[in-house]
Scaffold this active site. Structure first.
Site, PDB file in Angstrom:
ATOM      1  N   HIS A 306       0.849  -1.184   0.000  1.00  0.00           N
ATOM      2  CA  HIS A 306       0.000   0.000   0.000  1.00  0.00           C
ATOM      3  C   HIS A 306       0.887   1.237   0.000  1.00  0.00           C
ATOM      4  O   HIS A 306       1.936   1.236   0.635  1.00  0.00           O
ATOM      5  CB  HIS A 306      -0.906   0.014   1.248  1.00  0.00           C
ATOM      6  N   ASP A 363      -8.003  -5.281   0.013  1.00  0.00           N
ATOM      7  CA  ASP A 363      -8.496  -6.145  -1.060  1.00  0.00           C
ATOM      8  C   ASP A 363      -8.127  -7.611  -0.878  1.00  0.00           C
ATOM      9  O   ASP A 363      -8.583  -8.467  -1.636  1.00  0.00           O
ATOM     10  CB  ASP A 363      -7.934  -5.668  -2.413  1.00  0.00           C
TER      11      ASP A 363
HETATM   12  N1  ACO Z   1       4.172  -7.763  -4.678  1.00  0.00           N
HETATM   13  C1  ACO Z   1       5.519  -7.740  -4.821  1.00  0.00           C
HETATM   14  N2  ACO Z   1       6.281  -6.645  -4.656  1.00  0.00           N
HETATM   15  C2  ACO Z   1       5.654  -5.502  -4.339  1.00  0.00           C
HETATM   16  C3  ACO Z   1       4.240  -5.439  -4.178  1.00  0.00           C
HETATM   17  C4  ACO Z   1       3.499  -6.630  -4.365  1.00  0.00           C
HETATM   18  N3  ACO Z   1       2.176  -6.622  -4.237  1.00  0.00           N
HETATM   19  N4  ACO Z   1       3.885  -4.181  -3.870  1.00  0.00           N
HETATM   20  C5  ACO Z   1       5.015  -3.466  -3.849  1.00  0.00           C
HETATM   21  N5  ACO Z   1       6.091  -4.264  -4.115  1.00  0.00           N
HETATM   22  C6  ACO Z   1       7.517  -3.864  -4.123  1.00  0.00           C
HETATM   23  C7  ACO Z   1       7.847  -3.056  -5.367  1.00  0.00           C
HETATM   24  O1  ACO Z   1       8.302  -3.894  -6.418  1.00  0.00           O
HETATM   25  C8  ACO Z   1       8.928  -2.138  -4.851  1.00  0.00           C
HETATM   26  O2  ACO Z   1      10.130  -2.880  -4.735  1.00  0.00           O
HETATM   27  P1  ACO Z   1      11.564  -2.168  -4.987  1.00  0.00           P
HETATM   28  O3  ACO Z   1      11.694  -1.164  -3.888  1.00  0.00           O
HETATM   29  O4  ACO Z   1      12.530  -3.283  -4.928  1.00  0.00           O
HETATM   30  O5  ACO Z   1      11.457  -1.536  -6.335  1.00  0.00           O
HETATM   31  C9  ACO Z   1       8.483  -1.823  -3.425  1.00  0.00           C
HETATM   32  O6  ACO Z   1       7.697  -2.962  -3.023  1.00  0.00           O
HETATM   33  C10 ACO Z   1       7.626  -0.559  -3.322  1.00  0.00           C
HETATM   34  O7  ACO Z   1       6.520  -0.707  -4.197  1.00  0.00           O
HETATM   35  P2  ACO Z   1       5.938   0.430  -5.130  1.00  0.00           P
HETATM   36  O8  ACO Z   1       5.221  -0.207  -6.273  1.00  0.00           O
HETATM   37  O9  ACO Z   1       7.034   1.405  -5.450  1.00  0.00           O
HETATM   38  O10 ACO Z   1       4.939   1.098  -4.114  1.00  0.00           O
HETATM   39  P3  ACO Z   1       3.744   2.053  -4.465  1.00  0.00           P
HETATM   40  O11 ACO Z   1       3.430   2.788  -3.241  1.00  0.00           O
HETATM   41  O12 ACO Z   1       4.058   2.845  -5.699  1.00  0.00           O
HETATM   42  O13 ACO Z   1       2.556   1.050  -4.874  1.00  0.00           O
HETATM   43  C11 ACO Z   1       0.754  -0.481  -4.692  1.00  0.00           C
HETATM   44  C12 ACO Z   1       1.555   0.643  -4.000  1.00  0.00           C
HETATM   45  C13 ACO Z   1       0.327  -0.015  -6.088  1.00  0.00           C
HETATM   46  C14 ACO Z   1      -0.486  -0.752  -3.874  1.00  0.00           C
HETATM   47  C15 ACO Z   1       1.640  -1.743  -4.794  1.00  0.00           C
HETATM   48  O14 ACO Z   1       1.989  -2.196  -3.499  1.00  0.00           O
HETATM   49  C16 ACO Z   1       0.948  -2.873  -5.577  1.00  0.00           C
HETATM   50  O15 ACO Z   1       1.064  -2.907  -6.803  1.00  0.00           O
HETATM   51  N6  ACO Z   1       0.228  -3.798  -4.889  1.00  0.00           N
HETATM   52  C17 ACO Z   1      -0.535  -4.833  -5.564  1.00  0.00           C
HETATM   53  C18 ACO Z   1      -1.851  -4.264  -6.080  1.00  0.00           C
HETATM   54  C19 ACO Z   1      -2.834  -3.974  -4.965  1.00  0.00           C
HETATM   55  O16 ACO Z   1      -3.068  -4.801  -4.088  1.00  0.00           O
HETATM   56  N7  ACO Z   1      -3.459  -2.798  -5.038  1.00  0.00           N
HETATM   57  C20 ACO Z   1      -4.484  -2.377  -4.071  1.00  0.00           C
HETATM   58  C21 ACO Z   1      -3.965  -1.339  -3.134  1.00  0.00           C
HETATM   59  S1  ACO Z   1      -5.157  -0.905  -1.956  1.00  0.00           S
HETATM   60  C22 ACO Z   1      -6.263   0.066  -2.808  1.00  0.00           C
HETATM   61  O17 ACO Z   1      -5.921   0.832  -3.662  1.00  0.00           O
HETATM   62  C23 ACO Z   1      -7.636  -0.067  -2.502  1.00  0.00           C
END
Ligand code: ACO
Length: 429
Positions: A306, A363
């Site tokens: 998140h 979710d």
């Molecule tokens: N699985 C694996 N790795 C992940 C995940 C995941 N679900 N989420 C984040 N990471 C990793 C990224 O690859 C990144 O790694 P790095 O630092 O080595 O590059 C690090 O964690 C930070 O992630 P970001 O994508 O930069 O974080 P951001 O804040 O931009 O994204 C998000 C947040 C979009 C929710 C992300 O965690 C994600 O894609 N999760 C899966 C989709 C999801 O569940 N979305 C619902 C969110 S809740 C809502 O909106 C209602």
């Protein structure tokens, strides 16, 4: 905390005031930055930018705190109803008995959609995603209520809010009925908000529908937990679109589109589809945790991570408990729940997830409950939208009623070609 920050540019000192919120959050106020220095700030994805002040929802992602109008989500989940929570978010206080009665009655009275609008559904293919139908229909409501198009018309505001909150259930249920080829079921005034929705979704003319009060409670709980989450992607969209004084129906339709994406509300559908895939593959969760860590795999653990929660998402905790309860009530043994729990366990012990503070989000478990209740996965994000509606409305209202609101218009830093000239077609290489 100091009350100003200093910025030095080209040898000149600039004092930037520090703005503080009621929960000790502090922000450097850069409102005069461009006027005084010619500079703007560059902050892709708003990682460091508060786009607004707001008095609706407080969340502390480090501590796992979420409060609507100051009230902890755990208290609302235990004691409130979705209608009451909607009132709280939109009007800023818990309603008195009379206010709640009036609000509920209005929601009951405005649930029908225009008969002409019913025919719109005929034009969609049976395979249409219900989010596409929902956003189009919500925007179309503005054509039936032309007086709502002037967003600044204060006299129309409350009735427009009521219509939207009430009719969205009918639209959502009709979108589902269309997809399964069943007749539309009209709303019933004797039913409560959530019961009415469940009846429109699941009753058929061939036999009476038995309302399960436990499921009505769960529906209330899930909608409350989704009701607001401050400046997320869809809410920011509603505010940005609304800042042009765009009417409520159109602004919310834009928010619905924002919610649909798999990185936002669309994740709830993705989670259950991911769990089904893991199940079909033999249920080796370690393999999928490994894949999620491998950036080249293109696979992410949906329902994990998140932007603001760097600790447990308090909503996910409550939903996980509810998933166990609902499956028990319905006497369902769903292997997806076991896979989800195992996945969570393995991931939370893994250095990759610990280091990045990736926890299950709202979710992760919600889809398991929706599935047990009989909703198809394509409806999951629609259910999220039903829940988020009062939050979107509250933000639109807060923004439109603030005398300091200006149209939202971010800057950019141009990185394209410098001055270039038109070349006639026959002279191009
Ligand atoms: N699985 C694996 N790795 C992940 C995940 C995941 N679900 N989420 C984040 N990471 C990793 C990224 O690859 C990144 O790694 P790095 O630092 O080595 O590059 C690090 O964690 C930070 O992630 P970001 O994508 O930069 O974080 P951001 O804040 O931009 O994204 C998000 C947040 C979009 C929710 C992300 O965690 C994600 O894609 N999760 C899966 C989709 C999801 O569940 N979305 C619902 C969110 S809740 C809502 O909106 C209602």
């Amino acid at each position: 905390m100091a009350n100003e920050a200093k910025l030095q540019v080209d040898g000149k000192d600039l004092a930037l005031p520090i703005f503080s919120g009621t929960e000790n959050e502090h922000a450097i106020d850069i409102a005069n930055l461009r006027a005084q220095t010619g500079l703007v700030t560059l902050d892709p994805a708003f990682m460091n930018t508060a786009s607004t002040t707001s008095a609706i929802t407080f969340l502390d992602g480090e501590k796992g705190i979420l409060r609507y109008r100051g009230i902890p989500i755990e208290e609302l989940a235990e004691h409130s109803s979705f209608v009451e929570t909607s009132y709280l978010l939109i009007y800023g206080h818990l309603p008195t008995r009379d206010e709640l009665k009036t609000f509920s009655t209005l929601l009951t009275r405005h649930s029908l959609i225009h008969e002409d609008m019913k025919r719109f559904f005929d034009g969609y293919p049976g395979t249409a995603h219900p989010m596409a139908i929902l956003s189009a229909m919500v925007c179309s409501l503005s054509s039936f209520y032309p007086e709502s198009i002037d967003a600044m018309n204060v006299a129309e505001r409350d009735i427009t809010i009521t219509r939207l909150l009430s009719k969205v259930r009918t639209i959502a249920a009709y979108a589902y009925k269309k997809s399964v080829g069943q007749p539309f079921v009209y709303p019933q005034n004797h039913l409560s908000y959530c019961a009415n929705f469940l009846n429109m979704m699941f009753s058929v003319p061939a036999e009476p529908y038995e309302m399960n009060e436990e499921l009505v409670k769960v529906m209330n709980l899930l909608l409350i937990l989704h009701a607001d989450h401050e400046q997320n992607c869809s809410t920011s969209t509603v505010r940005l679109v609304g800042s042009a004084q765009t009417n409520l129906f159109a602004s919310i339709a834009a928010g619905i589109c924002g919610l649909w994406g798999p990185l936002h509300g669309g994740a709830n559908q993705e989670v259950v589809e991911m769990l089904a895939m893991i199940h079909k593959d033999g249920g080796d969760v370690a393999k999928f945790v490994g894949l999620a860590k491998d950036k080249k795999s293109g696979f992410r653990l949906m329902g994990f991570g998140h932007r603001v929660y760097k600790n447990f998402d308090p909503r996910a905790k409550i939903i996980k408990g509810a998933a166990d309860r609902v499956l028990k009530i319905l006497n369902i043994d769903d292997p997806m729940l076991e896979i989800a729990k195992k996945l969570e366990e393995v991931a939370l012990r893994d250095e990759y997830f610990i280091e990045r503070k990736l926890y299950p989000n709202v979710d992760f478990y919600s889809g398991i409950i929706y599935r047990a209740m009989g909703f198809p996965s394509s409806m999951f994000t629609v259910l999220f939208a039903l829940g988020r509606l009062p939050g979107w409305i509250a933000h639109w209202k807060e923004m439109i009623e603030s005398p300091t609101t200006k149209i939202g218009r971010p800057r950019q830093i141009y990185t394209g070609p410098t001055l270039n000239h038109y070349v006639a077609l026959d002279q191009r290489k």
